[in-house]
Design a protein around this motif. Structure first.
Motif, PDB file in Angstrom:
ATOM      1  N   VAL A 136       0.854  -1.188   0.000  1.00 40.46           N
ATOM      2  CA  VAL A 136       0.000   0.000   0.000  1.00 40.46           C
ATOM      3  C   VAL A 136       0.888   1.235   0.000  1.00 40.46           C
ATOM      4  O   VAL A 136       1.779   1.349   0.847  1.00 40.46           O
ATOM      5  N   PRO A 137       0.710   2.158  -0.953  1.00 40.68           N
ATOM      6  CA  PRO A 137       1.525   3.381  -0.968  1.00 40.68           C
ATOM      7  C   PRO A 137       1.113   4.320   0.153  1.00 40.68           C
ATOM      8  O   PRO A 137       0.129   4.082   0.862  1.00 40.68           O
ATOM      9  N   THR A 138       1.842   5.406   0.303  1.00 42.31           N
ATOM     10  CA  THR A 138       1.496   6.406   1.308  1.00 42.31           C
ATOM     11  C   THR A 138       0.100   6.952   1.025  1.00 42.31           C
ATOM     12  O   THR A 138      -0.189   7.401  -0.081  1.00 42.31           O
ATOM     13  N   LEU A 139      -0.771   6.910   2.019  1.00 38.35           N
ATOM     14  CA  LEU A 139      -2.159   7.302   1.822  1.00 38.35           C
ATOM     15  C   LEU A 139      -2.425   8.748   2.166  1.00 38.35           C
ATOM     16  O   LEU A 139      -3.479   9.272   1.827  1.00 38.35           O
ATOM     17  N   GLY A 140      -1.509   9.389   2.832  1.00 38.85           N
ATOM     18  CA  GLY A 140      -1.718  10.780   3.195  1.00 38.85           C
ATOM     19  C   GLY A 140      -1.908  10.953   4.686  1.00 38.85           C
ATOM     20  O   GLY A 140      -2.174   9.997   5.430  1.00 38.85           O
ATOM     21  N   GLU A 141      -1.786  12.189   5.105  1.00 42.33           N
ATOM     22  CA  GLU A 141      -1.875  12.529   6.519  1.00 42.33           C
ATOM     23  C   GLU A 141      -3.217  12.108   7.114  1.00 42.33           C
ATOM     24  O   GLU A 141      -4.268  12.364   6.532  1.00 42.33           O
ATOM     25  N   SER A 142      -3.185  11.449   8.249  1.00 41.40           N
ATOM     26  CA  SER A 142      -4.346  11.027   9.038  1.00 41.40           C
ATOM     27  C   SER A 142      -5.164   9.915   8.390  1.00 41.40           C
ATOM     28  O   SER A 142      -6.197   9.515   8.913  1.00 41.40           O
ATOM     29  N   VAL A 143      -4.716   9.369   7.243  1.00 44.53           N
ATOM     30  CA  VAL A 143      -5.432   8.271   6.598  1.00 44.53           C
ATOM     31  C   VAL A 143      -4.729   6.972   6.960  1.00 44.53           C
ATOM     32  O   VAL A 143      -3.552   6.784   6.664  1.00 44.53           O
ATOM     33  N   THR A 144      -5.433   6.076   7.627  1.00 42.63           N
ATOM     34  CA  THR A 144      -4.801   4.854   8.138  1.00 42.63           C
ATOM     35  C   THR A 144      -5.232   3.593   7.416  1.00 42.63           C
ATOM     36  O   THR A 144      -4.624   2.547   7.579  1.00 42.63           O
ATOM     37  N   GLU A 145      -6.283   3.657   6.613  1.00 43.18           N
ATOM     38  CA  GLU A 145      -6.734   2.468   5.903  1.00 43.18           C
ATOM     39  C   GLU A 145      -7.403   2.848   4.590  1.00 43.18           C
ATOM     40  O   GLU A 145      -7.771   3.998   4.365  1.00 43.18           O
ATOM     41  N   ALA A 146      -7.541   1.837   3.726  1.00 41.99           N
ATOM     42  CA  ALA A 146      -8.162   2.048   2.421  1.00 41.99           C
ATOM     43  C   ALA A 146      -8.902   0.786   2.018  1.00 41.99           C
ATOM     44  O   ALA A 146      -8.693  -0.293   2.586  1.00 41.99           O
ATOM     45  N   THR A 147      -9.758   0.922   1.021  1.00 39.58           N
ATOM     46  CA  THR A 147     -10.487  -0.226   0.482  1.00 39.58           C
ATOM     47  C   THR A 147      -9.986  -0.498  -0.930  1.00 39.58           C
ATOM     48  O   THR A 147      -9.816   0.423  -1.726  1.00 39.58           O
ATOM     49  N   VAL A 148      -9.737  -1.767  -1.243  1.00 39.34           N
ATOM     50  CA  VAL A 148      -9.307  -2.139  -2.589  1.00 39.34           C
ATOM     51  C   VAL A 148     -10.519  -2.040  -3.504  1.00 39.34           C
ATOM     52  O   VAL A 148     -11.479  -2.813  -3.372  1.00 39.34           O
ATOM     53  N   ALA A 149     -10.488  -1.069  -4.414  1.00 42.11           N
ATOM     54  CA  ALA A 149     -11.651  -0.818  -5.266  1.00 42.11           C
ATOM     55  C   ALA A 149     -11.620  -1.672  -6.532  1.00 42.11           C
ATOM     56  O   ALA A 149     -12.597  -2.339  -6.872  1.00 42.11           O
ATOM     57  N   THR A 150     -10.495  -1.660  -7.245  1.00 41.43           N
ATOM     58  CA  THR A 150     -10.418  -2.331  -8.547  1.00 41.43           C
ATOM     59  C   THR A 150      -9.024  -2.891  -8.776  1.00 41.43           C
ATOM     60  O   THR A 150      -8.031  -2.195  -8.553  1.00 41.43           O
ATOM     61  N   TRP A 151      -8.957  -4.125  -9.223  1.00 38.62           N
ATOM     62  CA  TRP A 151      -7.702  -4.694  -9.729  1.00 38.62           C
ATOM     63  C   TRP A 151      -7.740  -4.603 -11.243  1.00 38.62           C
ATOM     64  O   TRP A 151      -8.671  -5.098 -11.876  1.00 38.62           O
ATOM     65  N   PHE A 152      -6.731  -3.951 -11.833  1.00 40.29           N
ATOM     66  CA  PHE A 152      -6.656  -3.829 -13.286  1.00 40.29           C
ATOM     67  C   PHE A 152      -5.957  -5.042 -13.911  1.00 40.29           C
ATOM     68  O   PHE A 152      -6.035  -5.235 -15.124  1.00 40.29           O
ATOM     69  N   LYS A 153      -5.264  -5.811 -13.100  1.00 39.77           N
ATOM     70  CA  LYS A 153      -4.545  -6.987 -13.575  1.00 39.77           C
ATOM     71  C   LYS A 153      -5.024  -8.221 -12.826  1.00 39.77           C
ATOM     72  O   LYS A 153      -5.458  -8.144 -11.665  1.00 39.77           O
TER      73      LYS A 153
END
Length: 496
Positions: free
Chosen positions: A110-127
């Motif tokens: 997971v790349p750097t998400l930005g200040e105060s962002v601790t999690e993300a949701t996997v939206a789309t796999w292109f491969k």
């Protein structure tokens, strides 16, 4: 001497950008101020010039990566260009770390998400597992509560494992997948040409965000004219193509009996652009923050229209620009702001900041949304200067060429809904400003003048204001002064 290339200031409230295009590669000779790359924000495209002359060293932030303000983008070897060849070698080695190692694996994190962002949701796999990927080719997209983040391949090779499937929530240090690289991995690099750039008949790579948008919406790259370097298709080019009028579809077959699946089949779901998301967020913030109230009045446009008709030909001949209504309204608002300075102020914490100047924002509609270019120091400008500035800013807004600086620092805004036929509306404040004037359609109406009913060209005016700074008396006084100045434009010349 090594020189760092960093993300420039992106503008008020803009904290991150996406690397859209690199114009240079490691080893290239560059001149000072030569364009190195282009960044895309949710508002504008920002070009990054070279801070020094020398040899381009290493790309730190690849195309498609999301970076924050002042983030390190690349390095330069400043000085004599003779060092180009040696500098290119280590950079090339770094760009393909696994090309000589047979069967080595590279983790996709997971790349750097930005200040105060601790999690993300996997939206789309292109491969998919087993696909060959080139270095920096987009693998997947993550969604956070703030932005969408594209994840590029850290190396060339084959995607052998997807660890976080679509819909999974991952933290900022999670592993998303695994790429197997080694002998032959470098040969997979040409796979990048299988993106829409190849179908357009060009040998230049389109911006990753443009490729993604075209894939999501089924847009043919061949139908789009790229405005980027060497004809590269940018995200704005795709948005403009999508917003262009389309031919009317063939008559649909007779509708089936109403049902939920049938309705869903006739619907279209399109992801909001970053600009639209920013507009939505800022307008909601304005409603949530300011104590917004609107006061109304109406203005008889007879005198302004008469004065304009009398001098418009001479004005155009002398100044080379048409005399419109906006310069009259701008002048009238400046006159009123001088008398009611709280409308030209803003709240900063527990302070009120009064502006002893007028930077007038003129709202302009574009194919991708509403923007507000700012005419700086409008209080010191003539009618001709104002008309020229409005024409120039409006053209740049429609072409998507406004810079971030051109949309910052406004102290008051004028919005003209009348050009679309609006008779009356309540404009929303453009934070942190405390006032916005809404213009509307000019309509002939019967009016009582000196005991006689006569037909006059009337316009409704609306002033939305922040009641935390501006009291009702000040707001009403402001709008009355605007009305008086427009109904008797000679007051503007006499400063009355």
């Amino acid at each position: 001497m090594s020189v760092e290339v960093r993300v420039p200031t992106l503008g008020e409230s803009v904290t991150e950008a996406t690397v859209a295009t690199w114009f240079k590669k490691p080893g290239d000779t560059v001149a000072v101020d030569e364009m190195l790359c282009e960044l895309e924000t949710d508002k504008v495209t920002v070009e990054v010039p070279s801070p020094a002359a020398g040899t381009f060293g290493e790309i730190i932030a690849a195309e498609g990566e999301t970076v924050g303000v002042d983030a390190l983008l690349a390095t330069l070897n400043a000085g004599d260009s003779a060092g180009a060849a040696p500098a290119a070698a280590p950079a090339a080695e770094k760009s393909a770390p696994a090309s000589d190692a047979a069967g080595s694996s590279v983790d996709v994190m997971v790349p750097t998400l930005g200040e105060s962002v601790t999690e993300a949701t996997v939206a789309t796999w292109f491969k998919a597992v087993g696909d060959t990927v080139a270095q920096d080719e987009m693998l997947c997209e993550l969604e956070t509560d703030k932005v969408s983040v594209e994840v590029p391949a850290p190396a060339a090779g084959t995607l052998t494992e997807i660890i976080a499937a679509e819909g999974a929530t991952v933290d900022a240090t999670a592993k998303l997948g695994v790429i197997s690289s080694g002998k032959g991995a470098a040969a997979s690099a040409p796979a990048a040409t299988s993106t829409p750039a190849a179908t357009s008949g060009k040998d230049v790579e389109n911006a990753p965000s443009a490729n993604k948008l075209m894939a999501e919406n089924g847009v043919d790259a061949g139908s789009i004219t790229g405005t980027g370097k060497d004809g590269r298709i940018m995200k704005d080019d795709v948005l403009k193509a999508m917003s262009a009028p389309k031919a009317a579809p063939a008559p649909a077959a007779a509708p089936r009996a109403a049902s939920a699946p049938a309705d869903a089949a006739r619907e279209e779901r399109v992801k909001m652009t970053k600009l639209r998301q920013t507009i939505a967020r800022r307008l909601k913030e304005s409603q949530n923050t300011a104590a917004m109230l609107t006061t109304y009045n109406e203005v008889d446009m007879t005198e302004v229209m008469s004065l304009r008709n009398e001098y418009k030909d001479l004005f155009l001949k002398k100044h080379g620009v048409k005399l419109g209504f906006m310069s009259f309204f701008t002048k009238a608002c400046i006159h009123a702001l001088n008398e009611v300075p709280e409308v030209n102020a803003e709240i900063d914490g527990t302070d009120i900041v009064y502006k002893n100047y007028v930077n007038m924002g003129i709202a302009a509609g574009t194919p991708t949304g509403l923007v507000v270019p700012v005419i700086r120091d409008a209080d010191g400008m003539s009618f001709a200067d104002i008309e020229k500035a409005i024409a120039e800013k409006g053209a740049r807004a429609r072409d998507g060429k406004l810079s971030m600086a051109e949309m910052q620092g406004g102290t008051f805004t004028i919005s003209n809904g009348g050009v679309y036929g609006s008779l009356m509306s309540s404009p929303i404040l453009n934070p942190p400003q405390s006032g916005i004037l809404g213009m509307h359609k000019i309509q002939d109406r019967p009016m009582a003048i000196n005991g006689q009913v006569v037909i006059r060209p009337m316009m409704y005016l609306a002033l939305s204001y922040d009641h935390r700074i501006v009291d009702g008396k000040g707001a009403v006084t402001f709008l009355v002064r605007v009305k008086e100045a427009l109904e008797d434009p000679r007051r503007l010349l006499m400063d009355l």
